[in-house]
Design a protein around this motif. Structure first.
Motif, PDB file in Angstrom:
ATOM      1  N   ARG A   1       0.818  -1.222   0.000  1.00  0.00           N
ATOM      2  CA  ARG A   1       0.000   0.000   0.000  1.00  0.00           C
ATOM      3  C   ARG A   1       0.849   1.268   0.000  1.00  0.00           C
ATOM      4  NH1 ARG A   1      -2.605  -2.959   4.261  1.00  0.00           N
ATOM      5  NH2 ARG A   1      -4.153  -4.322   3.314  1.00  0.00           N
ATOM      6  N   THR A   2       2.089   1.164   0.427  1.00  0.00           N
ATOM      7  CA  THR A   2       2.957   2.359   0.387  1.00  0.00           C
ATOM      8  C   THR A   2       3.271   2.772  -1.045  1.00  0.00           C
ATOM      9  OG1 THR A   2       5.019   1.061   0.496  1.00  0.00           O
ATOM     10  CG2 THR A   2       4.018   1.736   2.591  1.00  0.00           C
ATOM     11  N   GLU A   3       2.928   1.912  -2.025  1.00  0.00           N
ATOM     12  CA  GLU A   3       3.157   2.271  -3.426  1.00  0.00           C
ATOM     13  C   GLU A   3       2.323   3.481  -3.832  1.00  0.00           C
ATOM     14  OE1 GLU A   3       2.395  -1.229  -5.670  1.00  0.00           O
ATOM     15  OE2 GLU A   3       4.157  -2.315  -4.914  1.00  0.00           O
ATOM     16  N   ASP A   4       1.213   3.733  -3.112  1.00  0.00           N
ATOM     17  CA  ASP A   4       0.444   4.949  -3.381  1.00  0.00           C
ATOM     18  C   ASP A   4       1.309   6.185  -3.148  1.00  0.00           C
ATOM     19  OD1 ASP A   4      -1.832   3.598  -4.065  1.00  0.00           O
ATOM     20  OD2 ASP A   4      -2.817   3.820  -2.125  1.00  0.00           O
ATOM     21  N   PHE A   5       2.297   6.068  -2.259  1.00  0.00           N
ATOM     22  CA  PHE A   5       3.228   7.170  -1.997  1.00  0.00           C
ATOM     23  C   PHE A   5       4.401   7.127  -2.967  1.00  0.00           C
ATOM     24  CE2 PHE A   5       0.870   6.763   1.880  1.00  0.00           C
ATOM     25  CZ  PHE A   5       0.910   8.001   2.509  1.00  0.00           C
ATOM     26  N   THR A   6       5.046   5.951  -3.068  1.00  0.00           N
ATOM     27  CA  THR A   6       6.286   5.865  -3.848  1.00  0.00           C
ATOM     28  C   THR A   6       6.066   5.956  -5.354  1.00  0.00           C
ATOM     29  OG1 THR A   6       6.148   3.443  -3.770  1.00  0.00           O
ATOM     30  CG2 THR A   6       7.441   4.529  -2.050  1.00  0.00           C
ATOM     31  N   ASP A   7       4.880   5.554  -5.836  1.00  0.00           N
ATOM     32  CA  ASP A   7       4.616   5.609  -7.271  1.00  0.00           C
ATOM     33  C   ASP A   7       4.059   6.958  -7.723  1.00  0.00           C
ATOM     34  OD1 ASP A   7       5.437   3.029  -7.329  1.00  0.00           O
ATOM     35  OD2 ASP A   7       3.480   2.135  -7.724  1.00  0.00           O
TER      36      ASP A   7
ATOM     37  N   SER B   1       8.644  13.487  -3.756  1.00  0.00           N
ATOM     38  CA  SER B   1      10.031  13.815  -4.046  1.00  0.00           C
ATOM     39  C   SER B   1      10.916  12.566  -3.969  1.00  0.00           C
ATOM     40  CB  SER B   1      10.546  14.862  -3.042  1.00  0.00           C
ATOM     41  OG  SER B   1      10.637  14.299  -1.742  1.00  0.00           O
ATOM     42  N   HIS B   2      12.076  12.650  -4.644  1.00  0.00           N
ATOM     43  CA  HIS B   2      13.017  11.518  -4.638  1.00  0.00           C
ATOM     44  C   HIS B   2      13.477  11.208  -3.219  1.00  0.00           C
ATOM     45  CE1 HIS B   2      16.211   8.828  -5.927  1.00  0.00           C
ATOM     46  NE2 HIS B   2      17.062   9.520  -5.179  1.00  0.00           N
ATOM     47  N   GLU B   3      13.706  12.249  -2.437  1.00  0.00           N
ATOM     48  CA  GLU B   3      14.174  12.069  -1.057  1.00  0.00           C
ATOM     49  C   GLU B   3      13.138  11.307  -0.230  1.00  0.00           C
ATOM     50  OE1 GLU B   3      15.330  14.820   2.855  1.00  0.00           O
ATOM     51  OE2 GLU B   3      14.863  15.742   0.906  1.00  0.00           O
ATOM     52  N   HIS B   4      11.872  11.703  -0.342  1.00  0.00           N
ATOM     53  CA  HIS B   4      10.816  11.037   0.416  1.00  0.00           C
ATOM     54  C   HIS B   4      10.611   9.599  -0.067  1.00  0.00           C
ATOM     55  CE1 HIS B   4       8.918  15.115   1.653  1.00  0.00           C
ATOM     56  NE2 HIS B   4       9.703  14.644   2.620  1.00  0.00           N
ATOM     57  N   ARG B   5      10.717   9.406  -1.391  1.00  0.00           N
ATOM     58  CA  ARG B   5      10.535   8.065  -1.937  1.00  0.00           C
ATOM     59  C   ARG B   5      11.610   7.121  -1.394  1.00  0.00           C
ATOM     60  NH1 ARG B   5      10.464   9.495  -6.695  1.00  0.00           N
ATOM     61  NH2 ARG B   5       8.201   9.543  -7.023  1.00  0.00           N
TER      62      ARG B   5
ATOM     63  N   CYS C   1      10.704   0.641   4.718  1.00  0.00           N
ATOM     64  CA  CYS C   1      10.025  -0.626   4.402  1.00  0.00           C
ATOM     65  C   CYS C   1      10.998  -1.789   4.500  1.00  0.00           C
ATOM     66  CB  CYS C   1       9.417  -0.567   2.999  1.00  0.00           C
ATOM     67  SG  CYS C   1       7.953   0.481   2.866  1.00  0.00           S
ATOM     68  N   GLN C   2      12.226  -1.580   3.974  1.00  0.00           N
ATOM     69  CA  GLN C   2      13.226  -2.640   4.029  1.00  0.00           C
ATOM     70  C   GLN C   2      13.653  -2.933   5.466  1.00  0.00           C
ATOM     71  OE1 GLN C   2      14.027  -4.547   1.589  1.00  0.00           O
ATOM     72  NE2 GLN C   2      15.504  -5.735   2.790  1.00  0.00           N
ATOM     73  N   LEU C   3      13.782  -1.878   6.287  1.00  0.00           N
ATOM     74  CA  LEU C   3      14.143  -2.061   7.689  1.00  0.00           C
ATOM     75  C   LEU C   3      13.062  -2.848   8.430  1.00  0.00           C
ATOM     76  CD1 LEU C   3      15.983  -1.484  10.108  1.00  0.00           C
ATOM     77  CD2 LEU C   3      14.765   0.702  10.406  1.00  0.00           C
ATOM     78  N   ALA C   4      11.803  -2.542   8.137  1.00  0.00           N
ATOM     79  CA  ALA C   4      10.697  -3.265   8.774  1.00  0.00           C
ATOM     80  C   ALA C   4      10.725  -4.738   8.370  1.00  0.00           C
ATOM     81  CB  ALA C   4       9.363  -2.631   8.386  1.00  0.00           C
ATOM     82  N   ARG C   5      11.056  -5.017   7.101  1.00  0.00           N
ATOM     83  CA  ARG C   5      11.165  -6.405   6.654  1.00  0.00           C
ATOM     84  C   ARG C   5      12.263  -7.144   7.424  1.00  0.00           C
ATOM     85  NH1 ARG C   5      10.654  -4.461   0.939  1.00  0.00           N
ATOM     86  NH2 ARG C   5       8.640  -5.164   0.127  1.00  0.00           N
ATOM     87  N   GLN C   6      13.436  -6.492   7.553  1.00  0.00           N
ATOM     88  CA  GLN C   6      14.560  -7.127   8.240  1.00  0.00           C
ATOM     89  C   GLN C   6      14.215  -7.429   9.697  1.00  0.00           C
ATOM     90  OE1 GLN C   6      17.807  -4.392   7.678  1.00  0.00           O
ATOM     91  NE2 GLN C   6      17.995  -4.817   5.486  1.00  0.00           N
ATOM     92  N   ASP C   7      13.619  -6.446  10.373  1.00  0.00           N
ATOM     93  CA  ASP C   7      13.267  -6.643  11.786  1.00  0.00           C
ATOM     94  C   ASP C   7      12.212  -7.746  11.940  1.00  0.00           C
ATOM     95  OD1 ASP C   7      15.042  -4.729  12.612  1.00  0.00           O
ATOM     96  OD2 ASP C   7      13.565  -3.106  12.656  1.00  0.00           O
ATOM     97  N   THR C   8      11.274  -7.805  10.997  1.00  0.00           N
ATOM     98  CA  THR C   8      10.240  -8.844  11.055  1.00  0.00           C
ATOM     99  C   THR C   8      10.846 -10.226  10.817  1.00  0.00           C
ATOM    100  OG1 THR C   8       8.553  -7.282  10.294  1.00  0.00           O
ATOM    101  CG2 THR C   8       8.036  -9.622  10.103  1.00  0.00           C
TER     102      THR C   8
END
Length: 622
Positions: free
Chosen positions: A313-319, A324-328, A335-342
């Motif tokens: 669902r975060t693709e609504d933001f990133t796509d 901005s590039h910085e926010h994307r 998202c990657q950090l959350a995956r690693q911690d999970t």
């Protein structure tokens, strides 16, 4: 959120309480029933205590009688409820008489030694009478609430009939006559639905009602100018498109109100909100923290699946082209950090299960904390992006430049310029629609999600309507009616931008924990307000007012006596206080606004409202 007092005990009434006014009226009764159910002993009381309890029991019986009189009047005026209401009133009156009899000193048993009397010796009879009273009073209130629903349905049907007449008119004179009637009907409908909105317990329904009523309010003026423009320029296609869109939106909003009021949807459909990132993160975090108490309740893939749904669902933001590039990059990294911690949590979780652990290990506890923190950081970043973009858009469009340009070019009859500025407004509309969708993801509550969806739909609909109104003006640049019509639609757009600014503040308040509770509002039908009751009630105004004062004074007398009674008598004290408060609350329900009010001291009224959980007398009579 704490559970409602009216939901803490099962009284087998088979009636769902959907409004605050019914619930608030029942609170003293629920308190009394709970006290009686928990009462196990049969303490002996002094003669003075007995007399006080007897007075309260008699007062309850009288108050029930007045309450029942209102219900019987409703039954007379509403034939379809006559049988049900009559039975409920009969049961309430019988229960009130039973309570008065059970608290009568003359029927109590007097021991020969200490001169003290045992009250409520028939515990089973008292509990049965109290339960019957609550059940019957609840049914009277719920049946009375049906009258409110009936009034809203009747009002809506009148509006629909007149709306169809307005759509078919062919002359200005006919239109003016019918619209005058339509305006009066819409005012009545607005009052009825406004009261209902404030009285609803379900916050989601309340938000949906607010959205539908906002559409009706704005569309009423649009309907006026769009219809006038179409009558003035009957061969203009853009004017007809503009008018048809308004009528369609009004009908849709009216149907939404009916769905909320009657709690029904066409074809048995269920209204389901699109799943937001906030909701996904909340559910994911709940499951992660739940592992502390249950290592074997979820399959391992459940957590990773939940997280991937959130990331998707975060693709609504990133796509988005407007991110901005910085926010994307920031969102993708989180998202990657959350995956690693999970993933690490799942590894530690599997290790704990292999050891047959009964609770989370230290390594697993650390992973739980890290995972919750990482998804919180993701939510905070998404909130910052959505809120920041919304704030920037509101500043950018504060001057309403595309609207001004459309008005100017339309007034000059410049169709090419109107087309150019229409494209600019279309781009602005797309930005606002997308931003509302992002705000929905981070809104923090379901009612705010509903408000975000309403804002998105409003921008999506009004944008093309402004363009069609501008095209009509460009085709008829000297038409004052066409100019007025464009002004109205532009004002609706500007108004929605203001609403979006308010929505933005509310979302920020929720995120920062500053959101407070709103005062409850009651909308039960009261004599002299929405239902014309029998002349009996008008003749009884002084008697009822006097009864209310006597009940209030009796409660004060009971409070004074409490300070003198021994500690072991507290149970009977609570019963007496609750019965007195219940009686006074029933008096408030039966009191009519035209009556001459008894001016009680403010401190007295406030004390009663605090004890019973009901609004003060001033609020109920407002």
């Amino acid at each position: 959120m704490a559970s409602s007092p009216c939901s803490s005990v099962n009284f087998d009434s088979g009636l769902e309480i959907k409004t605050r006014s019914v619930e608030q009226t029942l609170i003293p009764l629920v308190s009394q029933i709970t006290t009686l159910i928990n009462h196990k002993d049969k303490p002996k009381k002094s003669e003075r205590t007995q007399q006080a309890i007897q007075r309260v029991g008699q007062a309850v019986s009288v108050a029930v009688g007045r309450f029942v009189a209102v219900g019987e009047a409703i039954a007379v005026e509403n034939e379809e409820l006559k049988e049900e209401m009559g039975m409920a009133c009969f049961e309430a009156r019988r229960a009130g008489d039973a309570i008065a009899q059970l608290t009568d000193v003359g029927t109590a048993v007097t021991p020969p030694v200490d001169g003290r009397t045992t009250v409520f010796s028939d515990r089973t009879g008292m509990v049965k009478a109290a339960r019957m009273l609550l059940s019957s009073v609840t049914k009277v209130l719920v049946l009375a609430d049906r009258i409110v629903i009936k009034q809203i349905i009747t009002s809506r049907n009148k509006v629909l009939v007149t709306l169809e007449q307005l759509e078919r008119v062919s002359t200005f004179q006919e239109f003016v006559q019918i619209f005058s009637q339509f305006g009066n009907q819409m005012v009545e409908f607005a009052h009825l639905t406004g009261d209902r909105q404030n009285d609803l317990k379900d916050e989601n329904k309340k938000a949906r009602m607010a959205a539908a009523r906002a559409v009706l309010e704005k569309c009423t003026m649009m309907l006026l100018t769009a219809s006038k423009t179409c009558l003035r320029h009957p061969d203009c296609e853009s004017a007809r498109i503009n008018k048809d869109a308004v009528f369609h939106r009004m009908r849709f909003a009216l149907e939404q109100v009916m769905e909320i009021v009657t709690d029904a949807r066409p074809c048995g459909e269920t209204k389901v909100l699109p799943l937001s990132i906030y909701t996904g993160i909340k559910d994911f975090k709940s499951n992660v923290e739940g592992l502390r108490e249950g290592l074997y309740l979820l399959p391992h893939q459940a957590l990773s699946g939940q997280l991937e749904a959130v990331v998707e669902r975060t693709e609504d933001f990133t796509d988005s082209a407007y991110t901005s590039h910085e926010h994307r990059e920031g969102i993708l990294q989180l998202c990657q950090l959350a995956r690693q911690d999970t993933d690490q949590l799942i590894t530690d979780w599997m290790e704990a299960q292999s050891l047959n652990a009964k609770e989370a290990t230290e390594e697993m506890e650390l992973s739980i904390l890290k995972t919750c923190q990482s998804v919180y950081e993701l939510r905070r970043e998404l909130h910052k992006v959505a809120v920041g973009r919304a704030a920037d858009l509101l500043k950018l469009h504060a001057e309403h430049l595309p609207l001004r340009a459309l008005k100017a070019s339309g007034g000059e009859g410049n169709l090419e310029a109107v087309a150019e500025y229409a494209r600019t407004l279309g781009e602005q509309k797309e930005q606002l629609v997308e931003t509302c969708r992002l705000l929905c993801h981070v809104s923090g509550t379901e009612p705010l999600e509903i408000t975000c969806i309403h804002a998105e739909e409003t921008f999506h609909v009004i944008g093309p309507q402004i363009i069609s109104a501008a095209q009509t003006l460009a085709l008829h640049p000297s038409s004052k009616i066409a100019k007025e019509n464009l002004d109205v639609f532009c004002e609706a757009w500007e108004s929605q931008l203001c609403d979006m600014a308010v929505l933005l503040r509310e979302i920020n308040d929720v995120f920062e924990g500053r959101r407070g509770d709103k005062r409850a509002y009651v909308s039960l039908p009261r004599p002299g307000v929405r239902i014309c009751y029998l002349s009996f009630f008008l003749q009884e105004q002084s008697t009822i007012a006097k009864l209310g004062l006597e009940l209030r004074l009796l409660t004060s007398d009971m409070d004074t006596e409490v300070e003198k009674w021994e500690d072991q008598e507290h149970d009977i004290v609570r019963q007496g206080q609750s019965l007195s408060s219940m009686a006074y609350s029933m008096y408030l329900f039966t009191r009519m606004p035209p009556f001459q009010q008894v001016k009680l001291p403010r401190s007295t009224v406030t004390t009663t409202a605090h004890r019973t959980g009901l609004p003060s007398a001033e609020v109920l009579s407002a």
